[in-house]
Design a protein around this motif. Structure first.
Motif, mmCIF file in Angstrom:
data_model
loop_
_atom_site.group_PDB
_atom_site.id
_atom_site.type_symbol
_atom_site.label_atom_id
_atom_site.label_comp_id
_atom_site.label_asym_id
_atom_site.label_seq_id
_atom_site.Cartn_x
_atom_site.Cartn_y
_atom_site.Cartn_z
ATOM 1 N N GLY A 93 40.193 21.960 39.845
ATOM 2 C CA GLY A 93 40.412 20.889 40.790
ATOM 3 C C GLY A 93 39.611 21.013 42.061
ATOM 4 N N GLY A 94 39.192 22.222 42.423
ATOM 5 C CA GLY A 94 38.432 22.406 43.646
ATOM 6 C C GLY A 94 36.938 22.231 43.445
ATOM 7 N N GLY A 95 36.494 21.919 42.242
ATOM 8 C CA GLY A 95 35.083 21.705 41.983
ATOM 9 C C GLY A 95 34.357 22.935 41.493
ATOM 10 N N PHE A 96 34.992 24.107 41.539
ATOM 11 C CA PHE A 96 34.359 25.336 41.078
ATOM 12 C C PHE A 96 34.513 25.495 39.574
ATOM 13 N N ARG A 97 33.643 26.311 39.007
ATOM 14 C CA ARG A 97 33.781 26.705 37.614
ATOM 15 C C ARG A 97 33.913 28.222 37.563
ATOM 16 N N TYR A 98 34.731 28.712 36.645
ATOM 17 C CA TYR A 98 34.954 30.139 36.546
ATOM 18 C C TYR A 98 33.931 30.771 35.606
ATOM 19 N N TYR A 99 33.336 31.859 36.075
ATOM 20 C CA TYR A 99 32.391 32.598 35.246
ATOM 21 C C TYR A 99 32.718 34.090 35.306
ATOM 22 N N SER A 100 32.480 34.767 34.211
ATOM 23 C CA SER A 100 32.559 36.221 34.189
ATOM 24 C C SER A 100 31.643 36.710 33.088
ATOM 25 N N VAL A 101 30.999 37.843 33.315
ATOM 26 C CA VAL A 101 30.103 38.378 32.290
ATOM 27 C C VAL A 101 30.811 39.413 31.426
ATOM 28 N N THR A 102 32.095 39.608 31.651
ATOM 29 C CA THR A 102 32.884 40.523 30.828
ATOM 30 C C THR A 102 34.097 39.766 30.280
ATOM 31 N N SER A 103 34.716 40.298 29.239
ATOM 32 C CA SER A 103 35.864 39.628 28.636
ATOM 33 C C SER A 103 37.116 39.727 29.496
ATOM 34 N N SER A 104 37.162 40.695 30.400
ATOM 35 C CA SER A 104 38.292 40.820 31.322
ATOM 36 C C SER A 104 37.848 41.609 32.546
ATOM 37 N N VAL A 105 38.563 41.397 33.651
ATOM 38 C CA VAL A 105 38.239 42.072 34.910
ATOM 39 C C VAL A 105 39.516 42.688 35.469
ATOM 40 N N PRO A 106 39.510 43.973 35.816
ATOM 41 C CA PRO A 106 40.711 44.574 36.394
ATOM 42 C C PRO A 106 41.055 43.945 37.743
ATOM 43 N N HIS A 107 42.313 43.968 38.089
ATOM 44 C CA HIS A 107 42.761 43.427 39.367
ATOM 45 C C HIS A 107 42.790 44.537 40.422
ATOM 46 N N ARG A 108 42.448 44.165 41.635
ATOM 47 C CA ARG A 108 42.542 45.069 42.781
ATOM 48 C C ARG A 108 43.345 44.380 43.882
ATOM 49 N N ASN A 109 44.031 45.174 44.675
ATOM 50 C CA ASN A 109 44.827 44.616 45.768
ATOM 51 C C ASN A 109 44.725 45.521 46.985
ATOM 52 N N ALA A 110 45.561 45.251 48.000
ATOM 53 C CA ALA A 110 45.487 46.014 49.245
ATOM 54 C C ALA A 110 45.770 47.496 49.027
ATOM 55 N N THR A 111 46.459 47.840 47.961
ATOM 56 C CA THR A 111 46.790 49.238 47.710
ATOM 57 C C THR A 111 45.630 50.010 47.098
ATOM 58 N N ASN A 112 44.931 49.405 46.141
ATOM 59 C CA ASN A 112 43.925 50.181 45.407
ATOM 60 C C ASN A 112 42.491 49.699 45.575
ATOM 61 N N TYR A 113 42.249 48.700 46.423
ATOM 62 C CA TYR A 113 40.873 48.238 46.614
ATOM 63 C C TYR A 113 40.086 49.208 47.498
ATOM 64 N N ARG A 114 38.844 49.477 47.114
ATOM 65 C CA ARG A 114 37.943 50.305 47.922
ATOM 66 C C ARG A 114 36.537 49.721 47.845
ATOM 67 N N LEU A 115 35.839 49.737 48.986
ATOM 68 C CA LEU A 115 34.442 49.321 49.059
ATOM 69 C C LEU A 115 33.633 50.481 49.620
ATOM 70 N N THR A 116 32.641 50.933 48.877
ATOM 71 C CA THR A 116 31.812 52.053 49.338
ATOM 72 C C THR A 116 30.476 51.542 49.866
ATOM 73 N N VAL A 117 30.003 52.185 50.920
ATOM 74 C CA VAL A 117 28.670 51.925 51.477
ATOM 75 C C VAL A 117 27.930 53.253 51.455
ATOM 76 N N ASP A 118 26.819 53.335 50.693
ATOM 77 C CA ASP A 118 26.126 54.604 50.546
ATOM 78 C C ASP A 118 24.636 54.376 50.326
ATOM 79 N N GLY A 119 23.961 55.380 49.831
ATOM 80 C CA GLY A 119 22.515 55.274 49.621
ATOM 81 C C GLY A 119 21.747 55.823 50.806
ATOM 82 N N LEU A 120 20.708 55.114 51.250
ATOM 83 C CA LEU A 120 19.855 55.572 52.344
ATOM 84 C C LEU A 120 20.491 55.256 53.697
ATOM 85 N N VAL A 121 21.616 55.922 53.958
ATOM 86 C CA VAL A 121 22.337 55.739 55.225
ATOM 87 C C VAL A 121 22.712 57.105 55.789
#
Length: 273
Positions: A93-121
């Motif tokens: 209804g919002g005009g978007f279409r859902y896409y995924s390149v895998t058959s399923s995606v795990p869920h993350r929330n405020a408890t288990n979500y993590r974002l890493t920043v690394d490499g040449l830093v």
């Protein structure tokens, strides 16, 4: 698929066919031709019918938002479990279409979500959802343009500027690009360092004035306003600073690395910024 990934760009629609009906004969009709009288005006509707129509319209206004949310939830859930990808062809209804390149995606929330920043830093870091929410937030309102052709106008995104996370990490002098990874385990994307530092490139936490849901790549996704939407990687989990650009998932399959809207992928869409 991650960032509402694309299929092969669609060809432009053919022009509508011209009216093939023959022109009306000039002058008055021949005596042998019947003269058609104008149709009579419709019979006025009764008061009950009129009031009933108004009531149905009001019911539609009240019911539409819950029905739309239900349809979005259904399509999102179905797409998440559909290995064929066919449900991604249906716009919600919002005009978007859902896409995924895998058959399923795990869920993350405020408890288990993590974002890493690394490499040449100099200062690698790991952020929780609470960490990202506590940082200064930027709101960007632009059209969303998918390389498959659909467009959602005036879509607000909110989040942390990617440049702020790069500054906090201390990018080294030899760095020239950023590689993004996602917790679906398959999708990747990349930007040059100059592109990543644009003010309209966000690590987004909200979309359309609400927290990012799982189906839209939540709880955190990349948002690259001036590029086709496949650059805006869903389910973002890693930001790695590198020397050179490494093509992402869809670029390995033929799409442009520099995906400026209207100036790439053989398309001439109106720019989004």
């Amino acid at each position: 698929m991650n960032p509402e990934p694309p299929e092969a760009p669609e060809p432009s629609e053919p022009p509508e066919p011209r009216d093939a009906r023959p022109a009306a004969p000039p002058g008055q009709p021949r005596p042998s031709e019947p003269v058609v009288e104008p149709a009579e005006r419709g019979t006025p509707i009764g008061r009950r019918v009129f009031l009933g129509t108004l009531a149905l319209g009001a019911l539609g206004v009240v019911a539409a938002p819950p029905l739309q949310r239900g349809m979005e939830a259904f399509l999102g859930s179905a797409a998440d479990k559909d290995p064929t990808g066919l449900t991604g062809l249906l716009p919600n209804g919002g005009g978007f279409r859902y896409y995924s390149v895998t058959s399923s995606v795990p869920h993350r929330n405020a408890t288990n979500y993590r974002l890493t920043v690394d490499g040449l830093v100099d200062r690698p870091a790991t952020y929780t959802l609470a960490d990202l929410r506590a940082m200064p937030q930027t709101r960007v309102v632009k059209d969303v343009q998918c390389v498959t052709g659909w467009r959602v106008p005036g879509t607000p995104f909110e989040g942390v500027r990617l440049s702020a996370l790069l500054d906090a990490a201390g990018v080294r002098g030899e760095a020239g690009a950023i590689r993004f990874t996602c917790f679906d385990g398959a999708y990747t994307e990349s930007l040059t360092l100059a592109q990543a530092r644009r003010a309209d490139v966000l690590v987004a936490l909200r979309m359309q004035d609400k927290d990012l849901g799982h189906d839209h790549g939540g709880p955190v996704r990349l948002y690259v306003a001036p590029m086709y939407f496949y650059k805006s990687a869903k389910w973002l989990s890693g930001i790695t600073v590198t020397k050179k650009v490494r093509p992402g998932y869809w670029e390995d399959r033929g799409y442009d690395v520099d995906a400026w809207v209207g100036r790439s992928n053989g398309r001439d869409d109106e720019p989004t910024s």
